[in-house]
Design a protein around this motif. Structure first.
Motif, PDB file in Angstrom:
ATOM      1  N   GLU A  42       9.193 -28.877  -5.897  1.00 46.66           N
ATOM      2  CA  GLU A  42       9.729 -30.210  -5.622  1.00 46.66           C
ATOM      3  C   GLU A  42       9.692 -30.495  -4.133  1.00 46.66           C
ATOM      4  OE1 GLU A  42      14.085 -32.156  -5.921  1.00 46.66           O
ATOM      5  OE2 GLU A  42      13.323 -31.377  -7.815  1.00 46.66           O
ATOM      6  N   GLY A  67      13.415 -26.708  -6.646  1.00 43.39           N
ATOM      7  CA  GLY A  67      12.881 -27.337  -7.849  1.00 43.39           C
ATOM      8  C   GLY A  67      11.556 -26.772  -8.298  1.00 43.39           C
ATOM      9  N   LYS A  97      12.055 -22.558 -15.062  1.00 45.34           N
ATOM     10  CA  LYS A  97      12.360 -23.309 -13.852  1.00 45.34           C
ATOM     11  C   LYS A  97      13.312 -22.498 -12.982  1.00 45.34           C
ATOM     12  CE  LYS A  97      16.075 -25.997 -16.043  1.00 45.34           C
ATOM     13  NZ  LYS A  97      16.599 -27.358 -16.332  1.00 45.34           N
ATOM     14  N   GLU A 155      15.921 -23.131  -9.619  1.00 39.39           N
ATOM     15  CA  GLU A 155      16.548 -24.157  -8.791  1.00 39.39           C
ATOM     16  C   GLU A 155      16.207 -23.971  -7.319  1.00 39.39           C
ATOM     17  OE1 GLU A 155      20.709 -24.166  -9.629  1.00 39.39           O
ATOM     18  OE2 GLU A 155      20.427 -24.420 -11.801  1.00 39.39           O
TER      19      GLU A 155
END
Length: 419
Positions: A50, A66, A75, A77
């Motif tokens: 991200e 992300g 995924k 964080e």
């Protein structure tokens, strides 16, 4: 000499300032494609980031935020990479003190990670211990976790060991690569195993092997309520989750154990038992909500508390009241647990010249059953059937007499046994 020392210190200070200031000058997110490619190679999967950011507190580190793996199979964080001399001088080759927070992986991806790390022999970034926080496995309904741990790597960069532990320090789990599967060991102390009832294990050791299809635990050893345990278990997932296995217990103190099911009307003594358990549920998180356990048990030199069967038998048709106890040399039978119902079937109590046979059932706060009792005193033999009813804290006894036409049904007739 002093001049050279000052020059050296000035150069080190300048170098430090340059390094610390560099993240503020460089456009970090312009490096996203390179980092995505490197992470994709490391994990043998498609990785997307991200954004990338840099922070100075509590210590300087780069944060990769992300992270998506294989279009939703996993995924993360955040990955934090500290800005230290080792990571600077070993740039592109090795990293230490990496922290990974909020890891969410599918079972297939989680079990394949050791193999993915081992398959990468070239262009490898070797890692030191990687600290994991809030790690979990994504299930069809809900998640298994979160839990914290440490991932350890061998010198060649392959994954060596994944250590997981709860914050209370009651349980520690080790996962190690084992061919295409994962070897598992669990060590626990003062741990309440989620079997549907709050049964505590002073010590527990389990070892086995896991795969995306399930988990085989071929060695269970432990201590609970003063006794020793051994057994095996298997967890599989097809149309629903299924956990089944066997446990053998020897020398268990029955008083604290039986009080879990019936706090007032309990049994004391030492118990040996063999049990089979089978849990099923569509949702893993509800797997232990419906206990299904069958056990054969033998208790030696104990007593049934808050039930005085001998006094009731002597009283004949007159209720003997509540309280008291029935001492015995041996008490054996079968225990059947279905959801919140516990049935004690085919029970045989021997206490010298007194013996009794019967069945009892508890459900919620109620207690009911029937006992055929017999007492021999010299040439006199007294026998009768005793009904047990009421609530667990205040059970009541009453006698039946065939001569008066009021015979009770037999214990096996009174207690249903839906197996």
């Amino acid at each position: 000499m002093m001049k050279k020392t000052r020059t050296l210190l000035f150069c080190l200070l300048l170098f430090f300032v340059l390094i610390v200031s560099l993240p503020l000058i460089l456009p970090l997110n312009s490096y996203k494609p390179q980092l995505e490619k490197r992470l994709s190679t490391l994990l043998q999967a498609k990785v997307q980031l991200e954004n990338i950011e840099f922070t100075y507190q509590p210590l300087p580190f780069f944060a990769l935020n992300g992270i998506k793996i294989d279009e939703g199979a996993g995924k993360i964080e955040q990955i934090r990479i500290p800005l230290n001399f080792f990571n600077l001088f070993k740039y592109g080759k090795s990293l230490k003190n990496v922290e990974v927070e909020g890891v969410h992986l599918s079972p297939a991806l989680a079990f394949s990670l050791p193999k993915r790390f081992a398959a990468l022999e070239q262009d490898r970034i070797t890692l030191g211990d990687v600290v994991l926080t809030k790690a979990s496995v994504i299930l069809e309904q809900g998640e298994l976790g979160p839990i914290d741990g440490v991932m350890k790597f061998a010198q060649n960069g392959a994954m060596a060991d994944l250590q997981l532990a709860d914050k209370q320090g009651h349980i520690e789990v080790h996962l190690k690569p084992k061919g295409d599967n994962v070897g598992l060991t669990v060590q626990a102390t003062s741990w309440e195993l989620p079997l549907g009832y709050p049964i505590v294990f002073e010590r527990l050791y389990m070892s086995g092997e896991g795969s995306p299809e399930g988990l085989v635990i071929d060695d269970i050893r432990g201590e609970s309520y003063g006794g020793v345990l051994s057994g095996k278990a298997q967890l599989t997932k097809q149309t629903e989750w299924n956990l089944q296995g066997q446990l053998v217990a020897k020398g268990v103190h029955t008083e604290p154990l039986s009080k879990i099911f019936s706090p007032a009307t309990f049994v004391s003594g030492r118990m040996d038992a063999e049990a089979q358990f089978n849990y099923r549920a569509a949702d893993y998180l509800k797997l232990f909500a419906h206990p299904a356990i069958d056990a054969q048990f033998l208790v030696r030199e104990g007593a049934v508390h808050n039930l005085d069967l001998v006094a009731q038998l002597r009283a004949g048709e007159t209720p003997a009241g509540r309280g008291g106890q029935t001492r015995f040399d041996t008490l054996k039978g079968k225990m059947v647990m279905r959801d919140r119902s516990v049935q004690l079937q085919s029970m045989v109590l021997e206490a010298g010249k007194f013996n009794a046979q019967g069945a009892v059932q508890t459900g919620g706060s109620t207690l009911n059953g029937a006992v055929s009792a017999r007492l021999k005193a010299g040439v006199l033999v007294i026998s009768n059937q005793i009904r047990i009813g009421g609530n667990l804290t205040s059970p009541t006894l009453s006698s039946g007499s065939a001569a008066r036409g009021g015979a009770l049904p037999s214990p096996t007739e009174m207690i249903e046994t839906p197996l």
